[in-house]
Design a protein around this motif. Structure first.
Motif, PDB file in Angstrom:
ATOM      1  N   LEU B 119      39.403  41.047  38.357  1.00 48.32           N
ATOM      2  CA  LEU B 119      38.885  40.851  39.767  1.00 48.32           C
ATOM      3  C   LEU B 119      40.179  40.629  40.626  1.00 48.32           C
ATOM      4  CD1 LEU B 119      36.846  41.298  41.783  1.00 48.32           C
ATOM      5  CD2 LEU B 119      36.236  38.878  41.737  1.00 48.32           C
ATOM      6  N   LEU B 120      41.148  39.764  40.244  1.00 49.78           N
ATOM      7  CA  LEU B 120      42.390  39.482  40.689  1.00 49.78           C
ATOM      8  C   LEU B 120      43.347  40.779  40.975  1.00 49.78           C
ATOM      9  CD1 LEU B 120      43.164  35.964  39.579  1.00 49.78           C
ATOM     10  CD2 LEU B 120      42.776  36.491  42.014  1.00 49.78           C
ATOM     11  N   ASP B 122      42.254  43.831  41.231  1.00 48.03           N
ATOM     12  CA  ASP B 122      41.478  44.519  42.482  1.00 48.03           C
ATOM     13  C   ASP B 122      41.822  43.943  43.732  1.00 48.03           C
ATOM     14  OD1 ASP B 122      40.558  46.523  40.743  1.00 48.03           O
ATOM     15  OD2 ASP B 122      38.887  45.358  40.225  1.00 48.03           O
ATOM     16  N   ILE B 123      41.902  42.302  43.857  1.00 45.78           N
ATOM     17  CA  ILE B 123      42.119  41.930  45.125  1.00 45.78           C
ATOM     18  C   ILE B 123      43.391  42.239  45.504  1.00 45.78           C
ATOM     19  CG2 ILE B 123      42.457  39.550  46.205  1.00 45.78           C
ATOM     20  CD1 ILE B 123      40.072  38.545  44.676  1.00 45.78           C
ATOM     21  N   ASN B 125      45.397  44.501  44.424  1.00 43.97           N
ATOM     22  CA  ASN B 125      45.820  46.042  44.290  1.00 43.97           C
ATOM     23  C   ASN B 125      46.796  46.394  43.488  1.00 43.97           C
ATOM     24  OD1 ASN B 125      44.133  48.153  45.570  1.00 43.97           O
ATOM     25  ND2 ASN B 125      44.864  47.464  47.732  1.00 43.97           N
TER      26      ASN B 125
END
Lengths: 260, 325
Positions: B119-120, B122-123, B125
């Motif tokens: 998830l990080l 994606d946060i 990018n």
């Protein structure tokens, strides 16, 4: 947007770690509005209609607002429980990540157990629609869809205003519940049954009337005058969230200058 | 790389008073006092440095870190980090830094560690390829392989802290702020964390600023310390000099075979003495520790020797006396 779904996914996984409590809470959420709805049913059983509204018309009104409420409680829960983010100091973490605070707070919490409430109001919606002699058209289907989504926007806006208050008060303020829970209770009936000032308050200040009562007139074919205007009111109502976002940003600025 | 000039910050704090009556009164009206958290803080850090930022509780360490990481806006002064002003262009700036708050978790509690990392990614990018390389390096150097699939809540504090540090490096930041990274860790985990900080500093050239209360962290990692007390900068320089200046005393504890002769050595003073055990205080400006041990070994049959430097708290207390704050 895709990041929002990734937040959704990870928190759904977390929720699934506690299956039993998920099911129990969901069932509970199913029965809370159920009892309210039962009250509505018996009321109409006794009186037949209120100010020219019959049971299924009001049931539709009820279903729309409760669907909007349960969806907003599920997907905008981050703002609803924002005070815990402030108290634990986790808002600092939000600020050191390169994404908007809006998206991150929204993604910080979801309340999946609201599926029970959603299911209940969904059943009421279908039941009401089956018993109402509505001449369906594409425009009316779209209007119904807008009613629910705009309702979600308005509830989310109120949560945001309450969350913004936390920057000053730290603890969550129950006062916001007057407008969320209270607004929901009011708006589950057509607004014209109330005193004029109540109806006006919930049309122009917190515009629940625009997602519920006014477009409902259009769907049921009760409008006088321009139909298009009634149809578009949910869109106008959803604009409510814009000043809320603005106020929120003001709150974030205050937080960053005071650190409390 | 990092440049702070005359940073000041004050907070408005509500006065708390005791007693029910006062508490009731406080519901309606509160007196406020202005607390100056930071007074004219100026320092700069070069790329690739590891700097220890120390000071007692409430000295303003966390406030400084919050300002440098863009969370807080100072009342006055300038701050330029990699050409950014942290509190402006927050979103662009924070891509370049990693922050670890030792007392708070940034991982998602109920899911496996790897999910948090994903998830990080994606946060922040992070491109897929870059993410894989970084992740493999982190897993290897921090020995995370076995715990990657355990939920965070099942990890020990030491394991969790390693994951926290890894999480703050997923996006390859050039600057790392560590706020008490070793708090509450056991000795083994502390050493692992220190070793890792050293590794990423040397191999990736990450600039590190860490706050801690454990002087051993500083001694193992940082060549330079910045000392802050009550919002003012007290010392900025090499750790050895700080110790020389204020902490020239060491304590030496010795156990030996029964010996009733006196062990008086010039330059030391005896704090405690018994026929088998003694505690001496050494003034290292007068005599070297090694000389004391040599002399001791001539006088008695040594069984065990422990040398302790003056704890940083004592050094700070001395500094306070000197600066009269």
């Amino acid at each position: 947007m895709s990041l929002y779904f990734k937040y959704l996914l990870i928190l759904f996984k977390s929720q699934m770690q506690y299956r039993t409590s998920f099911w129990l809470l969901s069932i509970g959420q199913f029965f809370i509005p159920f009892s309210v709805f039962a009250g509505l049913y018996f009321l109409f059983e006794r009186f037949g209609h209120i100010k020219g509204w019959d049971f299924f018309e009001v049931a539709l009104c009820f279903a729309v607002i409760h669907m909007a409420f349960s969806l907003s409680e599920c997907f905008a829960r981050g703002f609803d429980t924002f005070s815990s983010l402030i108290i634990k100091g986790d808002f600092d973490r939000v600020l050191v990540r390169p994404r908007s605070t809006f998206l991150q707070v929204l993604g910080s919490k979801f309340e999946f157990t609201r599926i029970g409430r959603l299911l209940q109001s969904g059943i009421v919606l279908i039941w009401a629609l089956n018993n109402l002699p509505i001449e369906w058209s594409f425009v009316k289907v779209v209007t119904l869809f807008f009613m629910i989504t705009s309702g979600v926007f308005i509830f989310t806006g109120i949560y945001m205003l309450a969350a913004t208050m936390c920057f000053w008060t730290v603890q969550g303020l129950e006062v916001a519940n007057i407008f969320t829970d209270g607004g929901r209770e009011m708006a589950q009936y057509p607004l014209n049954i109330y005193q004029k000032w109540v109806a006006q308050f919930f049309t122009y200040v917190i515009p629940f009337g625009t997602v519920n009562y006014l477009p409902l007139l259009f769907i049921l074919g009760k409008t006088k005058g321009n139909e298009l205007l009634y149809m578009l009111t949910p869109l106008a109502g959803s604009l409510f969230i814009l000043p809320c976002i603005f106020v929120w940003q003001f709150g974030v600025r205050h937080y960053r200058s005071t650190g409390s | 790389m990092i440049k702070l000039e005359g940073i000041t910050k004050s907070f408005k704090v509500a006065k708390r008073s005791t007693g029910l009556r006062q508490a009731t009164k406080a519901l309606f009206y509160r007196e406020h006092t202005i607390v100056e958290a930071l007074k004219d803080i100026t320092f700069s850090i070069e790329p690739g440095e590891i700097v220890g930022y120390i000071g007692p509780n409430g000295a303003g360490k966390s406030t400084t870190i919050k300002i440098m990481s863009g969370i807080l806006v100072p009342d006055g002064g300038n701050c330029s980090i990699m050409g950014y002003t942290p509190w402006k262009n927050r979103v662009d700036y924070v891509k370049n830094i990693g922050v670890v708050f030792g007392q708070r978790s940034q991982l998602w509690w109920d899911v496996p560690v790897i999910d948090s990392f994903e998830l990080l990614k994606d946060i922040y990018n992070v491109p897929e390829q870059e993410y894989k390389t970084t992740l493999n390096l982190l897993i290897e150097t921090l020995e995370l392989k076995e715990i990657m699939n355990s939920p965070v809540r099942q990890l020990s504090l030491g394991q969790r802290m390693r994951c926290e540090i890894a999480a703050s490096l997923i996006h390859n930041p050039q600057i790392l702020f560590l706020d008490e990274p070793t708090i509450g860790l056991d000795a083994v985990s502390k050493i692992a964390v220190r070793q890792f900080i050293k590794t990423i500093n040397q191999e990736k050239g990450v600039t590190v600023l860490l706050t801690t209360h454990d002087m051993n962290d500083i001694e193992a990692l940082a060549n330079r310390v910045i000392l802050i007390g009550k919002g003012s900068l007290l010392y900025d320089g090499k750790i050895e000099e700080l110790k020389k200046r204020f902490g020239s005393h060491k304590t030496i504890t010795v156990d030996y075979r029964k010996n009733i002769n006196s062990i008086d050595i010039p330059g030391t003073s005896i704090i405690h003495w018994s026929p088998e055990h003694a505690v001496l205080s050494i003034d290292t400006e007068k005599i070297l520790t090694s000389e004391v041990i040599t002399e001791l070994s001539q006088k008695v049959d040594l069984l065990d020797v422990t040398i302790e430097s003056q704890p940083i708290e004592d050094v700070i207390i001395q500094l306070y006396k000197e600066f009269q704050i």
